[in-house]
Design an enzyme around this catalytic site. Sequence first.
Site, PDB file in Angstrom:
ATOM      1  N   LYS A 233      -5.263   2.134  15.263  1.00  0.00           N
ATOM      2  CA  LYS A 233      -6.464   1.826  14.479  1.00  0.00           C
ATOM      3  C   LYS A 233      -7.104   0.477  14.820  1.00  0.00           C
ATOM      4  O   LYS A 233      -7.604  -0.236  13.951  1.00  0.00           O
ATOM      5  CB  LYS A 233      -6.124   1.885  12.978  1.00  0.00           C
ATOM      6  N   ASP A 268       1.662   4.849   4.223  1.00  0.00           N
ATOM      7  CA  ASP A 268       0.709   5.293   3.182  1.00  0.00           C
ATOM      8  C   ASP A 268       0.885   6.765   2.814  1.00  0.00           C
ATOM      9  O   ASP A 268       0.719   7.158   1.658  1.00  0.00           O
ATOM     10  CB  ASP A 268      -0.749   4.986   3.555  1.00  0.00           C
TER      11      ASP A 268
HETATM   12  C1  GLC Z   1      -2.321   5.822  11.700  1.00  0.00           C
HETATM   13  C2  GLC Z   1      -0.929   5.234  11.528  1.00  0.00           C
HETATM   14  C3  GLC Z   1      -0.161   5.948  10.426  1.00  0.00           C
HETATM   15  C4  GLC Z   1      -0.990   5.993   9.150  1.00  0.00           C
HETATM   16  C5  GLC Z   1      -2.354   6.615   9.433  1.00  0.00           C
HETATM   17  C6  GLC Z   1      -3.239   6.669   8.191  1.00  0.00           C
HETATM   18  O1  GLC Z   1      -2.208   7.097  12.190  1.00  0.00           O
HETATM   19  O2  GLC Z   1      -0.226   5.327  12.741  1.00  0.00           O
HETATM   20  O3  GLC Z   1       1.080   5.320  10.174  1.00  0.00           O
HETATM   21  O4  GLC Z   1      -0.302   6.723   8.170  1.00  0.00           O
HETATM   22  O5  GLC Z   1      -3.009   5.867  10.435  1.00  0.00           O
HETATM   23  O6  GLC Z   1      -3.464   5.410   7.659  1.00  0.00           O
END
Ligand code: GLC
Length: 517
Positions: A233, A268
């Site tokens: 991200k 999360d």
């Molecule tokens: C990315 C992260 C993951 C998280 C997701 C949503 O894919 O790698 O850990 O849960 O974003 O935030």
Amino acid sequence: MRKSETFLFGVTTGIAVVATVQYLVQLASYAFPQQKTTSSGIIKPVPVRFKQSEEPVADTAANSEVGSSVTLSRPPSPKSSLPSVLETLDNQLVVSSSKLQKIVLHMVSEFKKGLMNDNENIAMLPSFVVNRPNGTEVGDYLALDLGGSNFRVCRVTLEGFGNIRMTHAKYTVSNELKTGSGEKLFDFFAECIGSFCKNQGLDTGKSIPMGFTFSFPVEQTAINKGTLMTWSKGFICDGVVGQDVVDLLQRSLKKKGLNIEIKALVNDTVGTLMAHAYSDPQTYISVILGTGTNAAYVEKVDNIRKWGTGNGEVIINTEWGNYNEATILPLTPWDLKLDRRSSNPKHQIYEKMISGMYLGEIVRLILVELVKAGELFNGMGSQTLSTPYRFDTAYMSRIERDHSLSLADTKQVLEDVMGVPKSSVEDRRIVRHVCELVGTRAARLAAAGIAALVTKINRLDACTVAIDGSLYEHYPHFGNRMRDALRELLGITAENILLEQARDGSGQGAALIAALA
Ligand code: GLC
């Protein structure tokens, strides 16, 4: 066919043929990302070599595709008939039911592989959360929630009877922090926690328990220990990959003199599942559809072959965003281009086709190509439109919500926000259609992942899926499109799968997990 029609047919067919050939060449060069395990057991992505003589370019405004005001080099061609342009796009972006079925089957087998071995694309990370709440847990907790561009500090009160009360403060993580040193990032978190505690009048003299939601791929070794495997991200802070993130935060808290004890480290998805299960025990799956995408679910310990044998259940953080199967996913030339230019090429491919951080960019890449081909805006783009990541996914939401005859709000987005000199109604219809195609594809792909998980755990008779994230919450029709796809995939049994909005679950869940720990 009249002469002019033959010409128009030739132009659009030509574009389609060139695009298809380019796409096949790119796809042929698309090898899978390799991962390897170091002696410490940390999974490190191995840099992937490109077969083409092309280096990935990071996503910076400096990579703007043009200079100042733009007239794209190719002279504008006479406008082709609307349906032909759209048909070409439809062919690339519509995902049929049979294609979705293939994705479901393949994802199920990838989930199983991830439970067997350590270094698979879908990591299937055990969360160490082995109990689900029963609604009776009580207490006052702090929670930290780092999801993507935003960071929240929460005070969570578990009141029992499935009731949770929460107050929180939201902070933005600047691009500078995202790409700077890890120490600075964690010091920033500690600073925000300190000022939140002060505002809340919390006594940091005696130890306060805290849950830490850290939404990145983390290999956990205990409920409050885990090393970061790789950033995603847009984060690339140094000094964090391979480190225990709880340790890093605990150190920064200590530096600030805060007497806070991190009791649980939580993804999360895992937090969302726990928070929803507090009031609905049928919750076996959770999904995040926001800046990134991911899912968690309840698995029997005995099925986690990489752990040996065992009893009971544990929540698995799938990290499905890293599903990368290029021969199964309906990748287009625009997806490949976006990936090549991203900060993590060849990783998180499924995420890059689905989540809020990327959808606007896919649309932008398509629009830029249509402008170049003279199919949009009379061949006149803009500096903003030519700048990576300047077409927000939020604009897609606005455009898809625009039902006026003249597409007035779409005009505003294109001309006032994106700086396009002039758009005709026909242009705006094309743009709207592109948004629909990219948005619908994302929803259908996400639904395929859910169908795969429900199939994996054999819960076709009754299962609640808790879904959090701005895309699911705010993007028009996203949920309905997912439900349509689930019906195509699962038939009447799709009625047994409840997709439920789960707001703020990640922070609340972290507190719950801290309570259970
Ligand atoms: C990315 C992260 C993951 C998280 C997701 C949503 O894919 O790698 O850990 O849960 O974003 O935030």
